[in-house]
Scaffold this active site. Structure first.
Site, mmCIF file in Angstrom:
data_model
loop_
_atom_site.group_PDB
_atom_site.id
_atom_site.type_symbol
_atom_site.label_atom_id
_atom_site.label_comp_id
_atom_site.label_asym_id
_atom_site.label_seq_id
_atom_site.Cartn_x
_atom_site.Cartn_y
_atom_site.Cartn_z
ATOM 1 N N GLY A 1 0.820 -1.194 0.000
ATOM 2 C CA GLY A 1 0.000 0.000 0.000
ATOM 3 C C GLY A 1 0.861 1.255 0.000
ATOM 4 O O GLY A 1 2.063 1.213 0.286
ATOM 5 N N CYS A 2 0.250 2.388 -0.333
ATOM 6 C CA CYS A 2 1.009 3.637 -0.421
ATOM 7 C C CYS A 2 1.504 4.091 0.948
ATOM 8 O O CYS A 2 2.670 4.498 1.093
ATOM 9 C CB CYS A 2 0.174 4.720 -1.088
ATOM 10 S SG CYS A 2 -1.466 4.988 -0.356
ATOM 11 N N TYR A 3 0.661 4.028 1.963
ATOM 12 C CA TYR A 3 1.114 4.375 3.315
ATOM 13 C C TYR A 3 2.240 3.447 3.785
ATOM 14 O O TYR A 3 3.295 3.918 4.239
ATOM 15 C CB TYR A 3 -0.050 4.296 4.305
ATOM 16 C CG TYR A 3 -1.006 5.463 4.294
ATOM 17 C CD1 TYR A 3 -0.554 6.780 4.337
ATOM 18 C CD2 TYR A 3 -2.383 5.255 4.282
ATOM 19 C CE1 TYR A 3 -1.449 7.842 4.349
ATOM 20 C CE2 TYR A 3 -3.280 6.312 4.294
ATOM 21 C CZ TYR A 3 -2.806 7.608 4.327
ATOM 22 O OH TYR A 3 -3.695 8.665 4.348
ATOM 23 N N THR B 1 4.423 1.764 2.156
ATOM 24 C CA THR B 1 5.680 1.960 1.434
ATOM 25 C C THR B 1 6.516 3.049 2.073
ATOM 26 O O THR B 1 7.714 2.868 2.348
ATOM 27 C CB THR B 1 5.402 2.296 -0.046
ATOM 28 O OG1 THR B 1 4.764 1.176 -0.667
ATOM 29 C CG2 THR B 1 6.690 2.604 -0.787
ATOM 30 N N GLU C 1 6.650 10.506 -1.228
ATOM 31 C CA GLU C 1 6.502 9.693 -2.441
ATOM 32 C C GLU C 1 5.228 10.106 -3.143
ATOM 33 O O GLU C 1 4.367 10.774 -2.551
ATOM 34 C CB GLU C 1 6.430 8.196 -2.089
ATOM 35 C CG GLU C 1 5.139 7.834 -1.374
ATOM 36 C CD GLU C 1 5.030 6.377 -0.961
ATOM 37 O OE1 GLU C 1 6.074 5.742 -0.769
ATOM 38 O OE2 GLU C 1 3.892 5.903 -0.819
#
Length: 371
Positions: free
Chosen positions: A171-173, A175, A337
């Site tokens: 997931g983005c969080y 990462t 990011e």
């Protein structure tokens, strides 16, 4: 069309094909109408070794891709098609950019048919079936694949990715939090039971959907925390952090919705152990610099820097900076990011590059957009 691409895969660890690669990989995308789907299309349009041959959408079946996404005009002649397993079995690799619960209904048949799968949803991120079902509130369709799935945080699981059939894209969080914290936990310098992650995300992190709370009037000129009592990315982050230490890991994770389209900004706090209290910021900077020295998409900034999300917009880069207030024991890590690139589609392509034996940066060399 044929291409020759130099491999960065470790010697003796084959990808899909023996390198140099002399033909195109055929890729399919399940759920191509969301933000991660169109981001996959944007990035793969510039990949020298991949041809997208199938892209599915039940609602948009029969509609040209460039009709829904005019930015792709002239790059794709594809039409969206109803999701048919028989068509997807013609692919070498399938990306699933559909909502949670979809990929697991295709995974077993695709893998049995020799197709590699990279899932951008959460279906295979957690190894514990019971934990997954508790957080995602559905029965898992193929729990026997949870142990096989490789967690695709490329910088930490590169060698496992080479022979993988199934990859769970982070997931983005998670990462940003994992890239920011893991060097400290690996070194044993910080207390693993007092970690704090204060993370802000752009609105696109919630997906491409009509929802009042995500509308312009609700999000513009505003800022708020959400899921402060427990976000479903928490067990994913804890699982990743726990892999770096034998001690119990405890994390306070609070996500926030910021009034921007793209971006993740993570402010991370870790307390040095008493035994490490005399470690200098310069030594910690060197620790990170050495850990990420060979990573093409992780950039350490000079001490005292404050990275902003604009500096990574549209790129696959995660930028890091370290701080230590007044010489105290708390280390602050700043990580930024693009949630749709390094936090989703870009990382998925990075994983595919490793799996297939491409250069890891293939299709991902684009610079950030300014302004």
């Amino acid at each position: 069309m044929s291409v020759t691409i130099t491999s960065r895969v470790p010697v003796g660890m084959p990808g899909f094909f023996i390198t140099p690669i002399l033909h195109m990989i055929q890729a399919g995308i399940i759920g191509g109408t969301g933000y991660t789907g169109v981001e996959l299309l944007r990035l793969l349009a510039g990949h020298p070794g991949v041809e997208v041959t199938h892209i599915t959408s039940r609602e948009q079946a029969g509609r040209p891709v460039s009709d829904l996404f005019p930015s792709l005009e002239g790059r794709y002649s594809l039409e969206f098609e109803a999701p048919e397993l028989s068509a997807l079995l013609d692919c070498d690799v399938v990306f699933s950019a559909a909502p949670n619960g979809v990929a697991m209904t295709y995974a077993r048949e695709l893998l049995d048919g020799g197709v590699r799968m990279i899932d951008l949803s959460a279906d295979f991120r957690l190894r514990d079936r019971n934990v997954w079902e508790r957080w995602y509130r559905m029965t898992h369709a193929c729990p026997e694949l949870l142990e096989e799935a490789v967690y695709g945080l490329t910088e930490f699981h590169r060698e496992k990715l080479v022979g993988a059939r199934l990859v769970a894209n982070p997931g983005c969080y998670p990462t940003s939090v994992l890239i920011g914290f893991l060097p400290l936990l690996e070194s044993g310098l910080v207390e693993p039971d007092s970690l704090i992650a204060d993370v802000k995300s752009g609105v696109s992190g919630a997906g491409r959907k009509a929802e009042l709370a995500l509308s312009f009037s609700e999000t513009s000129d505003s800022f708020r925390a959400y899921a402060a009592s427990g976000h479903r990315h928490l067990p994913e982050i804890l699982q990743g952090l726990s892999g770096a230490t034998d001690e119990q890991v405890e994390l306070v994770f609070t996500p926030h919705l910021a009034p921007m389209n793209r971006g993740i900004h993570a402010t991370l706090y870790a307390r040095l152990r008493n035994s490490g209290a005399d470690v200098s910021l310069e030594a910690l900077q060197d620790l990170y610099a050495r850990r990420y020295a060979d990573e093409p998409f992780v950039r350490m900034m000079p001490p005292g820097s404050h990275p902003d999300v604009r500096s990574v917009r549209g790129s696959n880069c995660c930028r890091l900076a370290l701080h230590r207030q007044q010489g105290g024991r708390v280390i602050t890590v700043l990580a930024v990011e693009d949630n749709l690139v390094k936090g989703a589609a870009g990382q998925a392509i990075q994983n595919m590059n490793v799996m297939a034996g491409f250069d890891e940066t293939a299709g991902l060399e684009g610079l950030a957009l300014v302004p």
